[in-house]
Design an enzyme around this catalytic site. Sequence first.
Site, PDB file in Angstrom:
ATOM      1  N   CYS A  30      58.018  10.804 -96.488  1.00 14.98           N
ATOM      2  CA  CYS A  30      58.574  11.930 -97.236  1.00 14.98           C
ATOM      3  C   CYS A  30      58.161  11.952 -98.694  1.00 14.98           C
ATOM      4  O   CYS A  30      57.754  10.937 -99.248  1.00 14.98           O
ATOM      5  CB  CYS A  30      60.098  11.865 -97.236  1.00 14.98           C
ATOM      6  SG  CYS A  30      60.785  11.733 -95.609  1.00 14.98           S
ATOM      7  N   GLY A  59      54.503  14.827 -96.507  1.00 17.55           N
ATOM      8  CA  GLY A  59      55.240  15.281 -95.322  1.00 17.55           C
ATOM      9  C   GLY A  59      55.070  16.767 -95.121  1.00 17.55           C
ATOM     10  O   GLY A  59      55.347  17.544 -96.031  1.00 17.55           O
ATOM     11  N   ASN A 102      63.600   9.068 -98.996  1.00 19.53           N
ATOM     12  CA  ASN A 102      62.276   8.601 -98.566  1.00 19.53           C
ATOM     13  C   ASN A 102      62.399   7.129 -98.203  1.00 19.53           C
ATOM     14  O   ASN A 102      62.877   6.342 -99.017  1.00 19.53           O
ATOM     15  CB  ASN A 102      61.268   8.797 -99.706  1.00 19.53           C
ATOM     16  CG  ASN A 102      59.867   8.294 -99.362  1.00 19.53           C
ATOM     17  OD1 ASN A 102      59.086   7.968-100.238  1.00 19.53           O
ATOM     18  ND2 ASN A 102      59.533   8.236 -98.092  1.00 19.53           N
ATOM     19  N   GLY A 103      61.964   6.785 -97.003  1.00 21.45           N
ATOM     20  CA  GLY A 103      62.053   5.396 -96.548  1.00 21.45           C
ATOM     21  C   GLY A 103      62.816   5.320 -95.252  1.00 21.45           C
ATOM     22  O   GLY A 103      63.289   6.342 -94.736  1.00 21.45           O
ATOM     23  N   TYR A 162      46.389   4.526 -99.016  1.00 18.10           N
ATOM     24  CA  TYR A 162      46.261   5.792 -98.295  1.00 18.10           C
ATOM     25  C   TYR A 162      47.241   6.879 -98.701  1.00 18.10           C
ATOM     26  O   TYR A 162      46.871   8.033 -98.885  1.00 18.10           O
ATOM     27  CB  TYR A 162      46.423   5.529 -96.786  1.00 18.10           C
ATOM     28  CG  TYR A 162      46.583   6.781 -95.962  1.00 18.10           C
ATOM     29  CD1 TYR A 162      45.471   7.539 -95.602  1.00 18.10           C
ATOM     30  CD2 TYR A 162      47.844   7.208 -95.552  1.00 18.10           C
ATOM     31  CE1 TYR A 162      45.624   8.701 -94.856  1.00 18.10           C
ATOM     32  CE2 TYR A 162      48.000   8.358 -94.803  1.00 18.10           C
ATOM     33  CZ  TYR A 162      46.897   9.108 -94.458  1.00 18.10           C
ATOM     34  OH  TYR A 162      47.050  10.254 -93.725  1.00 18.10           O
ATOM     35  N   CYS A 179      55.334  -1.064-101.345  1.00 17.01           N
ATOM     36  CA  CYS A 179      54.433  -0.765-100.221  1.00 17.01           C
ATOM     37  C   CYS A 179      52.998  -0.668-100.728  1.00 17.01           C
ATOM     38  O   CYS A 179      52.647   0.268-101.449  1.00 17.01           O
ATOM     39  CB  CYS A 179      54.843   0.562 -99.576  1.00 17.01           C
ATOM     40  SG  CYS A 179      53.637   1.151 -98.379  1.00 17.01           S
TER      41      CYS A 179
HETATM   42  P1  5GP Z   1      41.372   6.324 -86.577  1.00 15.78           P
HETATM   43  O1  5GP Z   1      39.879   6.069 -86.520  1.00 15.78           O
HETATM   44  O2  5GP Z   1      42.140   5.072 -86.637  1.00 15.78           O
HETATM   45  O3  5GP Z   1      41.792   7.245 -85.465  1.00 15.78           O
HETATM   46  O4  5GP Z   1      41.651   7.140 -87.917  1.00 15.78           O
HETATM   47  C1  5GP Z   1      41.294   6.605 -89.163  1.00 15.78           C
HETATM   48  C2  5GP Z   1      41.751   7.557 -90.232  1.00 15.78           C
HETATM   49  O5  5GP Z   1      43.181   7.636 -90.207  1.00 15.78           O
HETATM   50  C3  5GP Z   1      41.393   7.122 -91.649  1.00 15.78           C
HETATM   51  O6  5GP Z   1      40.552   8.097 -92.205  1.00 15.78           O
HETATM   52  C4  5GP Z   1      42.714   7.079 -92.403  1.00 15.78           C
HETATM   53  O7  5GP Z   1      42.610   7.717 -93.660  1.00 15.78           O
HETATM   54  C5  5GP Z   1      43.650   7.837 -91.520  1.00 15.78           C
HETATM   55  N1  5GP Z   1      45.036   7.357 -91.642  1.00 15.78           N
HETATM   56  C6  5GP Z   1      45.505   6.161 -92.061  1.00 15.78           C
HETATM   57  N2  5GP Z   1      46.840   6.114 -92.022  1.00 15.78           N
HETATM   58  C7  5GP Z   1      47.259   7.312 -91.608  1.00 15.78           C
HETATM   59  C8  5GP Z   1      48.548   7.888 -91.410  1.00 15.78           C
HETATM   60  O8  5GP Z   1      49.585   7.264 -91.605  1.00 15.78           O
HETATM   61  N3  5GP Z   1      48.546   9.189 -90.988  1.00 15.78           N
HETATM   62  C9  5GP Z   1      47.400   9.900 -90.768  1.00 15.78           C
HETATM   63  N4  5GP Z   1      47.488  11.167 -90.361  1.00 15.78           N
HETATM   64  N5  5GP Z   1      46.179   9.387 -90.947  1.00 15.78           N
HETATM   65  C10 5GP Z   1      46.110   8.105 -91.354  1.00 15.78           C
HETATM   66 FE1  SF4 Z   2      55.136  -0.164 -94.253  1.00 14.26          FE
HETATM   67 FE2  SF4 Z   2      52.786  -1.379 -94.491  1.00 14.26          FE
HETATM   68 FE3  SF4 Z   2      53.905  -0.157 -96.559  1.00 14.26          FE
HETATM   69 FE4  SF4 Z   2      54.955  -2.406 -95.661  1.00 14.26          FE
HETATM   70  S1  SF4 Z   2      52.890  -2.134 -96.560  1.00 14.26           S
HETATM   71  S2  SF4 Z   2      56.064  -0.564 -96.259  1.00 14.26           S
HETATM   72  S3  SF4 Z   2      54.609  -2.203 -93.466  1.00 14.26           S
HETATM   73  S4  SF4 Z   2      53.160   0.815 -94.697  1.00 14.26           S
HETATM   74 MG    MG Z   3      41.286   9.375 -93.882  1.00 12.16          MG
END
Ligand code: 5GP
Ligand code: SF4
Ligand code: MG
Length: 488
Positions: free
Chosen positions: A33, A59, A133-134, A273, A267
Amino acid sequence: MFFFFRDSVCLQKTASTGNLYKRSEKWYDINMCGIFGVYNVEEASKLTYLGLYALQHRGQESAGIASSDGAKIHSLVKMGLVSDIFSPDVFAGLPGRSAIGHCRYSTTGTSSIKNAQPLTVSYCRGQLAMAHNGNLVNADLLRSVLEADGSIFSSTTDTEVIIHLLAQSKKNTFEDMLVDSLKKVNGAFSLVVLTEKELIGVVDPWNFRPLSIGKKDNGYVLASETCAFDIIDAEYIRAVEPGEMIIINENGLRSIKPFKPQRPKKCIFEFIYFSRPDSYIFGQSVQKARKALGAELAKECKITAADCVIPVPDSANSAATGYASESGTPYEIGIIRNHYIGRTFIEPSQAIRDFGAKIKYNPVKEILNNKDLLVIDDSIVRGTTSRKLVKMLRKAGAKQVHWRISSPPITHPCFYGVDTPTRAELIGASHTVEEIKKYLKVESLCYLSADGMVKAVGGKKEDYCMACFCGEYPVEFNKEPDKMEFER
Ligand code: 5GP
Ligand code: SF4
Ligand code: MG
């Protein structure tokens, strides 16, 4: 595919590391969120709308605003994107000089309007609205106790547990009631709470999720990320500290630290990301961290001669600039991402293979044809998108494809507010780097080490949560068999 489980990349292993966990659909209702709040400003609900617009990446399923006119709380919460929900005519129904907002993503099955936030309720002292959020790790246990005591819940979000605890508190002031309820919950909470007269921001003692304070004219702003301050011309003051509660009312801003202090566990995935690179979170620049992650990755991976460095947009753009400058390889834009994919997009069932990746990404043939590539991405989750992208790059003429990841393999799910899939679906949980390399069909694959990740982000390893990379969960979660399936 065969399965065995990777060793932890962290130094210590906990007793839980060897187990497989599955989130219960019912209770582990993940809240990825964005939260926002303003106090004592002109057009508070419109500023909240702008803040949420800047936080939309956190989100996209539902969003809402609750405003206070000093005597009453008004709210509008709907499913959809911020820009679709709030048309110019709705702001007349959200009057007042203070407001809070929330945008939310949830896992499939739990996505519904009843879980959308802010949650606005009437209780014995008046009204309150809360945006969270969390994820709380003991919400299910608390809920069972509350329900046995007669509480009737209207949603499946853990946030409602806080509200029921608050309503039952015997303390005298609202502030004490809120503290009393939060002392009973465990896990990740960054909250903004609005009453008729006050705005309160509070962060759990581990500080899993970010929350920052800003100043706008004679008022104050709270937001998950500072990109929400920039859009409304608010001045960034500082990050809310672990376990800190910020109380903003007619007497100004006051800070208290009512909880037992814990070693912070920010985190680290927020830097990799989740957050926007133009934001400051936990008092640090995301862009600076992300660029350093890319540079550290270039240092760690064995030197690979290639024609260019290309990011998987947009999440790896910043890391790729760091990788390019550290390795002395030209940075190119070799993949274009379409940002306008709507919810109602119709996929052909048969006609086009691998359509999923094509909706989002298109290769720039001019850049890729006959080239050796260093492709930078921030993470691999299931590996499915990455595999499709490799195929797409080859079809566009790429000769060699070297895959580079600016974080360690994701081996464990998150229970603190990021929607990682179950362990069984995480390719990094069951496959070695060599096996993932074969699955992706790339010439080489290199991940950043856990130490390299911390070095790049800065600070001490002990101050970060890295559980999704190593299974070392800083806050124990409920392991009752009916809530969390053990698979071995
Ligand atoms: P995969 O190859 O594992 O299917 O997708 C990799 C991609 O997933 C990467 O480009 C990364 O930025 C993206 N990604 C990482 N974490 C998340 C997330 O929590 N949600 C979404 N939608 N994408 C993610
Ligand atoms: Fe969740 Fe990974 Fe962030 Fe820890 S580091 S709060 S397990 S996303
Ligand atoms: Mg990506």
